[in-house]
Design a protein around this motif. Structure first.
Motif, PDB file in Angstrom:
ATOM      1  N   SER A 176       0.833  -1.200   0.000  1.00  0.00           N
ATOM      2  CA  SER A 176       0.000   0.000   0.000  1.00  0.00           C
ATOM      3  C   SER A 176       0.870   1.254   0.000  1.00  0.00           C
ATOM      4  N   SER A 177       1.969   1.203   0.751  1.00  0.00           N
ATOM      5  CA  SER A 177       2.907   2.333   0.801  1.00  0.00           C
ATOM      6  C   SER A 177       3.550   2.588  -0.552  1.00  0.00           C
ATOM      7  N   ILE A 178       3.852   1.517  -1.307  1.00  0.00           N
ATOM      8  CA  ILE A 178       4.455   1.677  -2.640  1.00  0.00           C
ATOM      9  C   ILE A 178       3.476   2.395  -3.578  1.00  0.00           C
ATOM     10  N   THR A 179       2.194   2.055  -3.477  1.00  0.00           N
ATOM     11  CA  THR A 179       1.177   2.763  -4.271  1.00  0.00           C
ATOM     12  C   THR A 179       1.114   4.239  -3.882  1.00  0.00           C
ATOM     13  N   HIS A 180       1.192   4.513  -2.580  1.00  0.00           N
ATOM     14  CA  HIS A 180       1.148   5.906  -2.136  1.00  0.00           C
ATOM     15  C   HIS A 180       2.414   6.665  -2.529  1.00  0.00           C
ATOM     16  N   ILE A 181       3.539   5.967  -2.621  1.00  0.00           N
ATOM     17  CA  ILE A 181       4.770   6.613  -3.116  1.00  0.00           C
ATOM     18  C   ILE A 181       4.558   7.112  -4.541  1.00  0.00           C
ATOM     19  N   ALA A 182       3.881   6.290  -5.372  1.00  0.00           N
ATOM     20  CA  ALA A 182       3.587   6.708  -6.751  1.00  0.00           C
ATOM     21  C   ALA A 182       2.735   7.972  -6.751  1.00  0.00           C
ATOM     22  N   TRP A 183       1.734   8.024  -5.878  1.00  0.00           N
ATOM     23  CA  TRP A 183       0.885   9.214  -5.793  1.00  0.00           C
ATOM     24  C   TRP A 183       1.685  10.426  -5.323  1.00  0.00           C
ATOM     25  N   MET A 184       2.568  10.234  -4.345  1.00  0.00           N
ATOM     26  CA  MET A 184       3.368  11.355  -3.836  1.00  0.00           C
ATOM     27  C   MET A 184       4.322  11.893  -4.897  1.00  0.00           C
ATOM     28  N   LEU A 185       4.961  10.993  -5.640  1.00  0.00           N
ATOM     29  CA  LEU A 185       5.855  11.440  -6.722  1.00  0.00           C
ATOM     30  C   LEU A 185       5.066  12.178  -7.800  1.00  0.00           C
ATOM     31  N   ALA A 186       3.843  11.690  -8.084  1.00  0.00           N
ATOM     32  CA  ALA A 186       3.006  12.368  -9.083  1.00  0.00           C
ATOM     33  C   ALA A 186       2.563  13.736  -8.585  1.00  0.00           C
ATOM     34  N   SER A 187       2.282  13.852  -7.295  1.00  0.00           N
ATOM     35  CA  SER A 187       1.884  15.164  -6.755  1.00  0.00           C
ATOM     36  C   SER A 187       3.045  16.147  -6.762  1.00  0.00           C
ATOM     37  N   MET A 189       5.215  16.334  -9.171  1.00  0.00           N
ATOM     38  CA  MET A 189       5.385  16.788 -10.555  1.00  0.00           C
ATOM     39  C   MET A 189       4.521  18.010 -10.857  1.00  0.00           C
ATOM     40  N   SER A 190       3.395  18.140 -10.146  1.00  0.00           N
ATOM     41  CA  SER A 190       2.490  19.236 -10.441  1.00  0.00           C
ATOM     42  C   SER A 190       2.661  20.399  -9.465  1.00  0.00           C
ATOM     43  N   LEU A 191       2.590  20.111  -8.169  1.00  0.00           N
ATOM     44  CA  LEU A 191       2.671  21.178  -7.175  1.00  0.00           C
ATOM     45  C   LEU A 191       3.239  20.612  -5.880  1.00  0.00           C
ATOM     46  N   LYS A 192       4.238  21.294  -5.318  1.00  0.00           N
ATOM     47  CA  LYS A 192       4.938  20.771  -4.140  1.00  0.00           C
ATOM     48  C   LYS A 192       4.057  20.778  -2.889  1.00  0.00           C
ATOM     49  N   ASN A 193       3.152  21.749  -2.783  1.00  0.00           N
ATOM     50  CA  ASN A 193       2.290  21.821  -1.596  1.00  0.00           C
ATOM     51  C   ASN A 193       1.366  20.607  -1.496  1.00  0.00           C
ATOM     52  N   ILE A 194       0.964  20.080  -2.650  1.00  0.00           N
ATOM     53  CA  ILE A 194       0.089  18.897  -2.638  1.00  0.00           C
ATOM     54  C   ILE A 194       0.833  17.706  -2.055  1.00  0.00           C
ATOM     55  N   TRP A 195       2.127  17.572  -2.385  1.00  0.00           N
ATOM     56  CA  TRP A 195       2.919  16.479  -1.809  1.00  0.00           C
ATOM     57  C   TRP A 195       2.959  16.584  -0.294  1.00  0.00           C
ATOM     58  N   PHE A 196       3.153  17.786   0.224  1.00  0.00           N
ATOM     59  CA  PHE A 196       3.230  17.977   1.679  1.00  0.00           C
ATOM     60  C   PHE A 196       1.907  17.584   2.341  1.00  0.00           C
ATOM     61  N   ASN A 197       0.789  18.014   1.762  1.00  0.00           N
ATOM     62  CA  ASN A 197      -0.525  17.638   2.292  1.00  0.00           C
ATOM     63  C   ASN A 197      -0.731  16.131   2.237  1.00  0.00           C
ATOM     64  N   TYR A 198      -0.322  15.534   1.108  1.00  0.00           N
ATOM     65  CA  TYR A 198      -0.474  14.075   0.943  1.00  0.00           C
ATOM     66  C   TYR A 198       0.339  13.332   1.997  1.00  0.00           C
ATOM     67  N   PHE A 199       1.573  13.757   2.198  1.00  0.00           N
ATOM     68  CA  PHE A 199       2.459  13.068   3.145  1.00  0.00           C
ATOM     69  C   PHE A 199       1.921  13.148   4.576  1.00  0.00           C
ATOM     70  N   ILE A 200       1.452  14.328   4.968  1.00  0.00           N
ATOM     71  CA  ILE A 200       0.914  14.502   6.330  1.00  0.00           C
ATOM     72  C   ILE A 200      -0.328  13.631   6.533  1.00  0.00           C
ATOM     73  N   PHE A 251     -14.008  10.218   2.966  1.00  0.00           N
ATOM     74  CA  PHE A 251     -13.000  10.237   4.025  1.00  0.00           C
ATOM     75  C   PHE A 251     -11.820  11.153   3.666  1.00  0.00           C
ATOM     76  N   LEU A 252     -10.967  11.372   4.676  1.00  0.00           N
ATOM     77  CA  LEU A 252      -9.856  12.315   4.528  1.00  0.00           C
ATOM     78  C   LEU A 252      -8.850  11.894   3.466  1.00  0.00           C
ATOM     79  N   GLY A 253      -8.651  10.577   3.287  1.00  0.00           N
ATOM     80  CA  GLY A 253      -7.668  10.099   2.317  1.00  0.00           C
ATOM     81  C   GLY A 253      -7.993  10.467   0.878  1.00  0.00           C
ATOM     82  N   PHE A 254      -9.244  10.867   0.632  1.00  0.00           N
ATOM     83  CA  PHE A 254      -9.636  11.272  -0.724  1.00  0.00           C
ATOM     84  C   PHE A 254      -9.100  12.660  -1.078  1.00  0.00           C
ATOM     85  N   LEU A 255      -8.916  13.528  -0.063  1.00  0.00           N
ATOM     86  CA  LEU A 255      -8.534  14.924  -0.321  1.00  0.00           C
ATOM     87  C   LEU A 255      -7.223  15.074  -1.090  1.00  0.00           C
TER      88      LEU A 255
END
Length: 335
Positions: A176-187, A189-200, A251-255
């Motif tokens: 599951s973490s590997i899938t979320h790593i893909a999402w974080m790397l993709a976020s 590519m577009s905007l750094k603030n989205i990565w920070f929100n995703y990680f938190i 849920f919050l994980g959708f944001l």
């Protein structure tokens, strides 16, 4: 009982990450990563771990290999005129080593195996804090769009498919973490603030789930199905947190996924968006399969329970987190 050496190494673990992310040169960054690596190895020594020595050796070998590749690429970058590799090849070496430290596919083989030998507290460290330094260092030099697009697609597909038939909860969290790593790397590519929100948000949801696994001492599916139904409150919150980890809309994980997909499509990364959505559907499939099996008639339920203790902090924290999507969207409307 918390031992003194664990407090010492936990502090140096945090210090190593902070040195890495605040370094002005690549060499100081490498020193911070080494301090971080040398600090987590003693923390893996625990009587509660399944295979502490095996997990520590696997982790040390892969991380030291990645560190040596980082040092080699930094040295060759400083003297790039005297060596044959071009600057782009050296940056690919550096990014590949950082992705190995992160546990992204196709450099992920060590990650589920190491996590399988650790207890839940060490697993939480590996799933959350240990990703911070490599992620931020990748963010500093994320210029190779084609290379990172390939990593994102491979990580999303690997995390989705490999998690389907897992019976170990720690391996399930790893894929599951590997899938979320893909999402974080993709976020990133577009905007750094989205990565920070995703990680938190990912760290908060992982903390909720691992706390439930920790207090119930769950490590595999057989234990899970026999113990989770004893306490209906914890069962209910576990189901909601699991669906939140998958990114189901209420849920919050959708944001963060919503924000990431929005920016990816805005920047015309259509194929990456499609792969990420499909991989998330696969992960949601096996999350829902696990949660539904705790609700069906085939699940074992103990009707006469001798002691039913309710953990107030667990309930309070879960209610707060699960209502956070409504709070966040309300704040966005008023800003």
């Amino acid at each position: 009982m918390l031992k003194l050496y664990k407090i010492l190494f936990f502090n140096t673990l945090i210090l190593g990450t902070l040195i890495s992310i605040s370094a002005y040169s690549w060499f100081n960054m490498w020193i911070g990563l080494e301090i971080n690596l040398m600090s987590i190895i003693p923390l893996m020594k625990s009587h509660n771990n399944s295979y502490p020595a095996e997990a520590a050796i696997k982790y040390f070998i892969t991380q030291s290999l990645a560190s040596s590749i980082i040092l080699l690429s930094i040295t060759m970058t400083y003297h790039s005129n005297d060596f044959l590799p071009t600057q782009s090849n050296l940056m690919m070496m550096l990014n590949s080593a950082l992705l190995t430290k992160l546990g992204a596919a196709p450099f992920h083989a060590w990650f589920p195996e190491v996590l399988e030998g650790l207890n839940w507290m060490n697993s939480l460290l590996l799933l959350t804090w240990q990703k911070l330094a490599p992620m931020i260092l990748i963010m500093y030099n994320m210029k190779m769009i084609v290379f990172f697009s390939f990593i994102i697609i491979i990580s999303a597909i690997t995390g989705g498919i490999m998690g389907i038939n897992q019976t170990s909860l720690r391996k399930l969290m790893a894929y599951s973490s590997i899938t979320h790593i893909a999402w974080m790397l993709a976020s990133m590519m577009s905007l750094k603030n989205i990565w920070f929100n995703y990680f938190i948000i990912y760290c908060i949801i992982s903390l909720n789930l691992i706390y439930i696994f920790f207090i119930l001492k769950l490590y595999n599916m057989a234990q899970f199905f026999s113990k989770i139904n004893n306490n209906k409150t914890i069962n209910f919150f576990f189901i909601l947190n699991f669906l939140s980890l998958g990114g189901l809309p209420p849920f919050l994980g959708f944001l963060p996924k919503w924000l990431a997909i929005n920016n990816l499509i805005y920047n015309k990364f259509y194929f990456i968006s499609l792969i990420l959505i499909l991989s998330t559907l696969i992960t949601l499939y096996f999350y829902i399969r696990i949660t539904l099996s705790t609700l069906t008639l085939s699940a074992q339920t103990i009707l006469l329970n001798e002691k039913s203790s309710s953990n107030f902090m667990l309930i309070y924290f879960n209610v707060l987190i699960l209502n956070s999507l409504f709070i966040c969207t309300s704040m966005f409307n008023f800003l």
